[in-house]
Design a protein around this motif. Structure first.
Motif, PDB file in Angstrom:
ATOM      1  N   GLU A 122       0.700  -1.243   0.200  1.00  0.00           N
ATOM      2  CA  GLU A 122       0.052   0.017   0.065  1.00  0.00           C
ATOM      3  C   GLU A 122       0.946   1.429   0.137  1.00  0.00           C
ATOM      4  O   GLU A 122       0.563   2.239  -0.964  1.00  0.00           O
ATOM      5  N   GLN A 123       1.860   1.229   0.660  1.00  0.00           N
ATOM      6  CA  GLN A 123       2.826   2.507   0.877  1.00  0.00           C
ATOM      7  C   GLN A 123       3.409   2.687  -0.376  1.00  0.00           C
ATOM      8  O   GLN A 123       3.618   3.845  -1.058  1.00  0.00           O
ATOM      9  N   TRP A 124       3.906   1.639  -1.175  1.00  0.00           N
ATOM     10  CA  TRP A 124       4.549   1.617  -2.524  1.00  0.00           C
ATOM     11  C   TRP A 124       3.445   2.165  -3.463  1.00  0.00           C
ATOM     12  O   TRP A 124       3.865   3.217  -4.113  1.00  0.00           O
ATOM     13  N   ILE A 125       2.325   1.835  -3.370  1.00  0.00           N
ATOM     14  CA  ILE A 125       1.255   2.205  -4.320  1.00  0.00           C
ATOM     15  C   ILE A 125       1.246   3.761  -3.954  1.00  0.00           C
ATOM     16  O   ILE A 125       0.820   4.625  -5.033  1.00  0.00           O
ATOM     17  N   ALA A 153       4.949  -9.521  -1.500  1.00  0.00           N
ATOM     18  CA  ALA A 153       5.398  -8.079  -1.467  1.00  0.00           C
ATOM     19  C   ALA A 153       6.536  -8.082  -2.226  1.00  0.00           C
ATOM     20  O   ALA A 153       7.478  -9.071  -2.591  1.00  0.00           O
ATOM     21  N   THR A 154       6.989  -6.824  -2.981  1.00  0.00           N
ATOM     22  CA  THR A 154       8.080  -6.655  -3.828  1.00  0.00           C
ATOM     23  C   THR A 154       8.819  -5.320  -3.552  1.00  0.00           C
ATOM     24  O   THR A 154       8.163  -4.370  -3.156  1.00  0.00           O
ATOM     25  N   ALA A 155       9.705  -5.115  -4.122  1.00  0.00           N
ATOM     26  CA  ALA A 155      10.453  -3.711  -4.194  1.00  0.00           C
ATOM     27  C   ALA A 155       9.630  -2.779  -4.967  1.00  0.00           C
ATOM     28  O   ALA A 155       8.854  -3.046  -5.905  1.00  0.00           O
ATOM     29  N   ARG A 156       9.529  -1.544  -4.726  1.00  0.00           N
ATOM     30  CA  ARG A 156       8.732  -0.609  -5.177  1.00  0.00           C
ATOM     31  C   ARG A 156       8.963  -0.379  -6.735  1.00  0.00           C
ATOM     32  O   ARG A 156       8.180  -0.311  -7.551  1.00  0.00           O
ATOM     33  N   GLU A 157      10.243  -0.764  -7.315  1.00  0.00           N
ATOM     34  CA  GLU A 157      10.602  -0.527  -8.657  1.00  0.00           C
ATOM     35  C   GLU A 157      10.105  -1.780  -9.285  1.00  0.00           C
ATOM     36  O   GLU A 157       9.557  -1.562 -10.683  1.00  0.00           O
ATOM     37  N   PHE A 195       5.933  -4.038 -12.791  1.00  0.00           N
ATOM     38  CA  PHE A 195       4.719  -4.806 -13.042  1.00  0.00           C
ATOM     39  C   PHE A 195       3.251  -4.166 -13.519  1.00  0.00           C
ATOM     40  O   PHE A 195       2.649  -4.551 -14.361  1.00  0.00           O
ATOM     41  N   ILE A 196       3.413  -2.932 -12.675  1.00  0.00           N
ATOM     42  CA  ILE A 196       2.081  -2.049 -13.311  1.00  0.00           C
ATOM     43  C   ILE A 196       2.026  -1.576 -14.540  1.00  0.00           C
ATOM     44  O   ILE A 196       0.775  -1.735 -15.458  1.00  0.00           O
TER      45      ILE A 196
END
Length: 129
Positions: free
Chosen positions: A57-60, A111-115, A120-121
């Motif tokens: 959620e924080q990454w998004i 969970a994955t890294a932000r990048e 993916f998106i």
């Protein structure tokens, strides 16, 4: 004298709410409607006590500026929506599924890294980021 007053006010005021980037949905209300939108839809399947879900959620939230107007983002609590969880084969949280024109076009579990999430998106939604 002023310091104790300020401290007591801070204790009773609610904390600032996070940005409403991720819209919660349920199988009883707006899940299907959300999938039929004009833009790609990223669905975050999550659990209430899932620390990894909060990280995603924080990454998004951090990517929200880049995603604004390009991707709709919704979340679904798997404990409160067991039928939808089953229908999409969600076994663990967090699970991210991307939909375009009502059809699933991508998925990612864990969970994955932000990048990596950003990549993916972009790939699943077919949008430049």
């Amino acid at each position: 004298m002023l310091r104790p007053l300020l401290f007591s006010l801070l204790m009773i005021l609610p904390a600032a709410a996070p940005a409403e980037v991720i819209r919660p949905v349920s199988e009883k209300s707006s899940f299907q409607i959300a999938l039929e939108g004009e833009r790609p839809v990223l669905v975050l399947f999550q659990g209430k006590n899932c620390a990894a879900c909060r990280a995603v959620e924080q990454w998004i939230d951090q990517l929200s500026g880049e995603l604004d107007g390009k991707v709709d983002i919704v979340s679904l609590d798997i404990d409160e929506n067991p039928y939808t969880k089953e229908a999409f084969g969600v076994e663990g949280t967090p699970t991210l599924l991307m939909f375009k024109d009502g059809e699933q076009v991508g998925g990612m579990v864990g969970a994955t890294a932000r990048e990596d999430l950003r990549a993916f998106i972009a790939k699943s939604a077919h949008i430049p980021l």
